[in-house]
Every structure is written in structure tokens, then in C-alpha cells.
Design a protein around this motif. Structure first.
Motif, PDB file in Angstrom:
ATOM      1  N   GLU A 139      -8.467   0.608  -0.547  1.00 49.80           N
ATOM      2  CA  GLU A 139      -9.652  -0.364  -0.559  1.00 49.80           C
ATOM      3  C   GLU A 139     -10.051  -1.165  -2.046  1.00 49.80           C
ATOM      4  O   GLU A 139     -10.200  -2.303  -2.036  1.00 49.80           O
ATOM      5  CB  GLU A 139     -10.984   0.446  -0.314  1.00 49.80           C
ATOM      6  CG  GLU A 139     -12.274  -0.326  -0.634  1.00 49.80           C
ATOM      7  CD  GLU A 139     -12.315  -1.326   0.347  1.00 49.80           C
ATOM      8  OE1 GLU A 139     -12.996  -2.459   0.102  1.00 49.80           O
ATOM      9  OE2 GLU A 139     -11.665  -1.201   1.612  1.00 49.80           O
ATOM     10  N   LEU A 149      -5.662  -3.558   6.495  1.00 50.74           N
ATOM     11  CA  LEU A 149      -6.371  -3.772   5.224  1.00 50.74           C
ATOM     12  C   LEU A 149      -7.758  -4.126   5.312  1.00 50.74           C
ATOM     13  O   LEU A 149      -8.624  -3.944   4.200  1.00 50.74           O
ATOM     14  CB  LEU A 149      -5.537  -4.672   4.450  1.00 50.74           C
ATOM     15  CG  LEU A 149      -4.163  -4.319   4.148  1.00 50.74           C
ATOM     16  CD1 LEU A 149      -3.573  -5.416   3.400  1.00 50.74           C
ATOM     17  CD2 LEU A 149      -3.971  -3.229   3.361  1.00 50.74           C
ATOM     18  N   ARG A 150      -8.291  -4.063   6.648  1.00 50.08           N
ATOM     19  CA  ARG A 150      -9.817  -4.568   6.611  1.00 50.08           C
ATOM     20  C   ARG A 150     -10.249  -5.870   5.580  1.00 50.08           C
ATOM     21  O   ARG A 150     -10.996  -5.796   5.080  1.00 50.08           O
ATOM     22  CB  ARG A 150     -10.616  -3.325   6.134  1.00 50.08           C
ATOM     23  CG  ARG A 150     -10.509  -2.359   7.095  1.00 50.08           C
ATOM     24  CD  ARG A 150     -11.493  -1.258   7.310  1.00 50.08           C
ATOM     25  NE  ARG A 150     -11.652  -0.645   5.985  1.00 50.08           N
ATOM     26  CZ  ARG A 150     -10.774   0.454   5.309  1.00 50.08           C
ATOM     27  NH1 ARG A 150      -9.909   0.859   6.130  1.00 50.08           N
ATOM     28  NH2 ARG A 150     -10.949   1.000   4.329  1.00 50.08           N
ATOM     29  N   ILE A 151      -9.416  -6.786   5.690  1.00 50.79           N
ATOM     30  CA  ILE A 151      -9.738  -7.979   5.203  1.00 50.79           C
ATOM     31  C   ILE A 151      -9.613  -9.057   6.041  1.00 50.79           C
ATOM     32  O   ILE A 151      -8.811  -9.123   7.023  1.00 50.79           O
ATOM     33  CB  ILE A 151      -8.853  -8.388   3.774  1.00 50.79           C
ATOM     34  CG1 ILE A 151      -7.266  -8.695   4.331  1.00 50.79           C
ATOM     35  CG2 ILE A 151      -8.797  -7.370   2.830  1.00 50.79           C
ATOM     36  CD1 ILE A 151      -6.254  -8.870   3.262  1.00 50.79           C
ATOM     37  N   THR A 157       0.742  -1.181  -0.120  1.00 44.56           N
ATOM     38  CA  THR A 157       0.000   0.150  -0.113  1.00 44.56           C
ATOM     39  C   THR A 157       0.981   1.150   0.001  1.00 44.56           C
ATOM     40  O   THR A 157       0.196   2.386   0.076  1.00 44.56           O
ATOM     41  CB  THR A 157      -0.924  -0.096   1.292  1.00 44.56           C
ATOM     42  OG1 THR A 157      -0.211  -0.119   2.497  1.00 44.56           O
ATOM     43  CG2 THR A 157      -1.829  -1.007   1.097  1.00 44.56           C
ATOM     44  N   ARG A 209      -9.626  -9.901  -1.783  1.00 37.04           N
ATOM     45  CA  ARG A 209     -10.608 -10.709  -1.588  1.00 37.04           C
ATOM     46  C   ARG A 209     -11.239 -11.208  -2.606  1.00 37.04           C
ATOM     47  O   ARG A 209     -11.567 -12.624  -2.425  1.00 37.04           O
ATOM     48  CB  ARG A 209     -11.802  -9.645  -1.021  1.00 37.04           C
ATOM     49  CG  ARG A 209     -11.593  -8.929   0.184  1.00 37.04           C
ATOM     50  CD  ARG A 209     -13.008  -8.119   0.542  1.00 37.04           C
ATOM     51  NE  ARG A 209     -12.513  -7.186   1.822  1.00 37.04           N
ATOM     52  CZ  ARG A 209     -12.483  -5.872   1.368  1.00 37.04           C
ATOM     53  NH1 ARG A 209     -12.791  -5.374   0.331  1.00 37.04           N
ATOM     54  NH2 ARG A 209     -11.972  -5.100   2.429  1.00 37.04           N
ATOM     55  N   ALA A 224      -7.504  -3.688  -1.420  1.00 39.69           N
ATOM     56  CA  ALA A 224      -8.173  -4.992  -0.589  1.00 39.69           C
ATOM     57  C   ALA A 224      -9.050  -5.881  -1.254  1.00 39.69           C
ATOM     58  O   ALA A 224      -9.419  -7.072  -1.140  1.00 39.69           O
ATOM     59  CB  ALA A 224      -8.675  -4.345   0.909  1.00 39.69           C
ATOM     60  N   GLU A 225      -9.837  -5.304  -1.926  1.00 38.95           N
ATOM     61  CA  GLU A 225     -10.889  -5.858  -2.700  1.00 38.95           C
ATOM     62  C   GLU A 225     -10.319  -6.699  -3.769  1.00 38.95           C
ATOM     63  O   GLU A 225     -10.949  -7.890  -4.007  1.00 38.95           O
ATOM     64  CB  GLU A 225     -11.868  -4.660  -3.513  1.00 38.95           C
ATOM     65  CG  GLU A 225     -13.156  -5.391  -4.141  1.00 38.95           C
ATOM     66  CD  GLU A 225     -13.896  -6.408  -3.258  1.00 38.95           C
ATOM     67  OE1 GLU A 225     -14.637  -7.397  -3.909  1.00 38.95           O
ATOM     68  OE2 GLU A 225     -14.141  -6.042  -2.198  1.00 38.95           O
TER      69      GLU A 225
END
Length: 205
Positions: free
Chosen positions: A153, A177-179, A144, A160, A156-157
């Protein structure tokens, strides 16, 4: 594809940095690598990718399953965004760059030479290379850097999506990373200095 690491020891510049590493990353899962700067996170990823041999230990699968995203973006400055992705797609035997363009919002930049991109745009293009490899295991080193919040984001997507397709990922990063991911702190695996190891042995002589 599951990754299995067994009793791995690695070195940087001939000096051991990590030892006794054994872990698994199941298909569809991500593993976040943590630890202070200089501990050996980059060295570990380079070893897993096949860029350098381990001192001992087993890595399954081998480097043919790995795609490594290093600090450098790996771009040809005179080629356009689309040409850069097409080049890497051909290296890995792929043809379709559309998913990579879409994942990192690069369609509007497709005709731009890489040399004219901002630092964040270059980073997005460098990360988009992971998509065109078609390889099941992503190894990412501080991915990042130079990305703004929105681009983080998008990244991160993309991860995913990769996990949802049965891939797995190992990511060295200090940010959230909110994963959904497991976390491995590498600090307990720091290699003992040679003198310390010798002193330990001498205590039993």
C-alpha cells in the motif's frame, strides 16, 4: 510527460520476443503490463530504459526521462539507508531524500546499514530510489516482491503521488495494486518464430 511507443520490436539474447508494439501512456497515468512469465515484460522495460536497443521502432521520450526499478534493489550493503538514498540522489542531481524516506517509512531505519535490513526493508529502500531520481517516467519490474500488505500500500501510494505530480508509470506485475491504471496484455505481440515467418512467406512463392 506522455510516453509514446511506435511499432516497437525487441529481442532477448538476439531472439525476437515482442513485435508490433504501439501504445501511449499519458501524463498522470499508469500502465500495467501483463502476460505469462518469459513473454518479454522485463525485456520491454529494459529496452525502454535504454539498457538495450530495440530491433526497430521509436520510443519517446528517450531513456533520460526513465527511472528503472529492476528485480535487484541496487543497494550498497555497507552504506546506511540514508547514505544509499543520498548516493542515488547525487547520481540524479538531487539533494533532498526526505520525501523518499517518508514515502516508504524509512526514517526509523535511516542510520541502519543496508546489510542489516530484512528482504522487505531492502525492497522498500530499493523502491525509494525511484523517488530521488526526479524522473517523470517510472519503469517497475515486479516491484512488490518481498513486500508485505502494508508495504504494498505504501508503494501504491508513492505511485499515486508520482502520477498526481504529472509523472507516469509502467509496471509489470501480476497483483492488484489498487491504483487506477490501464492494462496492456503483451501476449498478442509475441514475436512469430522464424520458421513460422518463413513458412508464411513460402506459401506465396
Amino acid at each position: 510527460m506522455k510516453v509514446t511507443i511506435s511499432d516497437l520490436a525487441i529481442a532477448r539474447g538476439g531472439i525476437p520476443v515482442l513485435e508490433g508494439l504501439s501504445f501511449e501512456v499519458p501524463a498522470g497515468r499508469a500502465l500495467i503490463l501483463r502476460g505469462p512469465n518469459g513473454l518479454g515484460k522485463t525485456t520491454l522495460l529494459r529496452t525502454l530504459s535504454g539498457l538495450q536497443p530495440p530491433l526497430v521502432g521509436q520510443i519517446d521520450p528517450g531513456p533520460e526521462a526513465m527511472a528503472y526499478g529492476a528485480h535487484a534493489d541496487g543497494l550498497k550493503a555497507t552504506l546506511t539507508v540514508a547514505e544509499n538514498l543520498t548516493f542515488w540522489a547525487k547520481v540524479f542531481g538531487k539533494a533532498d531524500i526526505a520525501p523518499a524516506l517518508d514515502a516508504f517509512r524509512l526514517r526509523d531505519l535511516a542510520a541502519r546499514p543496508a546489510a542489516t535490513l530484512s528482504a522487505g526493508q531492502k525492497r522498500r529502500l530499493g523502491l525509494a530510489r525511484m523517488v530521488v531520481t526526479g524522473r517523470p517516467v517510472w519503469l517497475l519490474d515486479e516491484p512488490t516482491v518481498s513486500l508485505d500488505t502494508q508495504a504494498v500500500e505504501w508503494f501504491a501510494e508513492a505511485v499515486r503521488t508520482h502520477l498526481g505530480q504529472g509523472g507516469c508509470a509502467m509496471i509489470a506485475t501480476h497483483i492488484d495494486l489498487r491504483i487506477e491504471a490501464d492494462v496492456l496484455d503483451l501476449s498478442p505481440f509475441r514475436a512469430k518464430p522464424a520458421r513460422e515467418a518463413d513458412d508464411f512467406a513460402e506459401a506465396f512463392l
